[in-house]
Enzyme design. Structure first.
Site, short mmCIF file in Angstrom:
data_model
loop_
_atom_site.label_atom_id
_atom_site.label_comp_id
_atom_site.label_asym_id
_atom_site.label_seq_id
_atom_site.Cartn_x
_atom_site.Cartn_y
_atom_site.Cartn_z
CG HIS A 1 12.47 17.56 12.48
ND1 HIS A 1 12.28 17.12 11.01
CD2 HIS A 1 13.53 17.88 12.27
CE1 HIS A 1 13.17 17.12 10.13
NE2 HIS A 1 14.11 17.54 11.25
CB SER B 1 16.61 15.77 9.52
OG SER B 1 16.40 17.34 9.41
CD GLU C 1 10.87 14.97 8.36
OE1 GLU C 1 10.52 16.05 9.16
OE2 GLU C 1 12.14 14.94 7.84
#
Length: 347
Positions: free
Chosen positions: A315, A141, A245
């Site tokens: 995630h 992330s 992502e």
């Protein structure tokens, strides 16, 4: 989670310097810098380079997870700190990360969580120190900012995967042990379980354009990566396999970020694309929206390179541990990729 970041490309770092003083550390012939593999009993450092945790229990769980993996744990001086939404001031968080790289007893560094704020640290990191003391760095992330900057400045292969406060389920632990303890040349293939469905629905991959490609992996969170455009902290995309992502981003923002990658020339340089999970990336209110399928068709198909979506990256509870800078072969028809060379030196 709704992520907003400034948009902003960059250059690959210069030639590698000799590496000294780290157990098993080595520079490879193609400019990568490899940290040593891990053994049970090693010391792992827990740091918080991004957002603060909401409850102290999360920090306890992160420490217990590392101990359950067989490690001794050393925590950063400010890993439980708070400065606004951040886990301490920029100087404190960068200082903790630099200290862990400089600590000879620490063999790996695990980020407690993502969130936001890691990009603020990039000018404060001691890249010469990191180059002299290459270590496993694990997180995802917002930690994409650290993966990109450290790889661009040092060539160190870092690892996009679970954070300390995340889920250490059976799948993630298996990935960790095979990669870091056994130094396995991993084959990344989604696990599929049909359950009571006639055909499997979970963890499905979709081929965008078939074929195989070979290259070094580069990528992470799409929002964080594109926020580094125009800075010296983004590696060169030439010949790379780009993996991406995201979470909580409406399709119009995904479209804008792909537009940024296109305009900065990154998409035209890559050899292949692996798109992972885009969690909660749903259209908002208004007059309608492009779909993710349409966005991928607009930006990826014209490249005429192998590409697929749906890899277990992002995630999600079960996620691949992906070596940023590791050399792989991807098979877009099969929806898989595999390591072609070690991403860790001898332990």
């Amino acid at each position: 989670m709704d992520r907003r970041r400034f948009l902003g490309t960059a250059a690959l770092a210069g030639a590698m310097l000799p590496v000294l003083g780290m157990r098993g550390a080595m520079a490879t012939t193609h400019g990568q810098l490899l940290a040593a593999g891990l053994r049970k009993g090693d010391t792992v450092g827990l740091v918080s380079p991004s957002s603060a945790v909401n409850e102290r229990l999360a920090l306890q769980l992160a420490q217990e997870a590392m101990e359950a993996l067989g490690f001794r744990v050393r925590t950063g001086a400010h890993y439980g700190g708070r400065y606004g939404h951040l886990a301490g001031t920029d100087a404190e968080r960068a200082g903790d990360l630099n200290a862990m790289f400089g600590d000879k007893a620490v063999r790996a560094i695990v980020c407690v969580r993502g969130g936001s704020g890691a990009a603020r640290l990039l000018p404060l990191l001691d890249y010469a120190l990191i180059r002299r003391n290459p270590k496993v760095l694990l997180g995802y992330s917002d930690i994409t900012a650290l993966h990109c900057a450290i790889h661009a400045k040092t060539g160190l292969v870092t690892f996009h995967g679970p954070v300390g406060t995340g889920s250490w389920n059976r799948f993630n632990v298996d990935q960790f042990e095979r990669l870091f303890f056994q130094r396995e040349l991993m084959q990344y293939q989604n696990s599929r379980d049909a359950g009571d469905e006639l055909v499997p629905r979970r963890n499905r991959t979709q081929t965008l354009r078939g074929g195989r490609a070979v290259g070094e992996l580069l990528g992470g969170n799409l929002t964080v990566l594109t926020a580094l455009a125009g800075t010296p902290y983004l590696p060169d995309f030439s010949g790379r396999i780009l993996f991406l992502e995201d979470v909580g981003e409406a399709p119009y923002r995904i479209d804008r970020m792909f537009s940024t990658l296109k305009l900065m020339g990154a998409l035209d340089k890559v050899a292949g694309i692996i798109f992972g999970d885009c969690s909660d990336c749903n259209p908002g209110d208004g007059y309608g929206s492009l779909t993710l399928d349409q966005i991928f068709d607009d930006y990826i198909l014209p490249l005429k390179i192998p590409a697929y979506r749906g890899a277990m990256i992002g995630h999600i509870r079960e996620q691949f541990i992906v070596p940023v800078g590791g050399k792989v072969e991807m098979d877009a028809d099969a929806g898989t990729f595999r390591l072609l060379a070690p991403v860790l030196a001898e332990a």
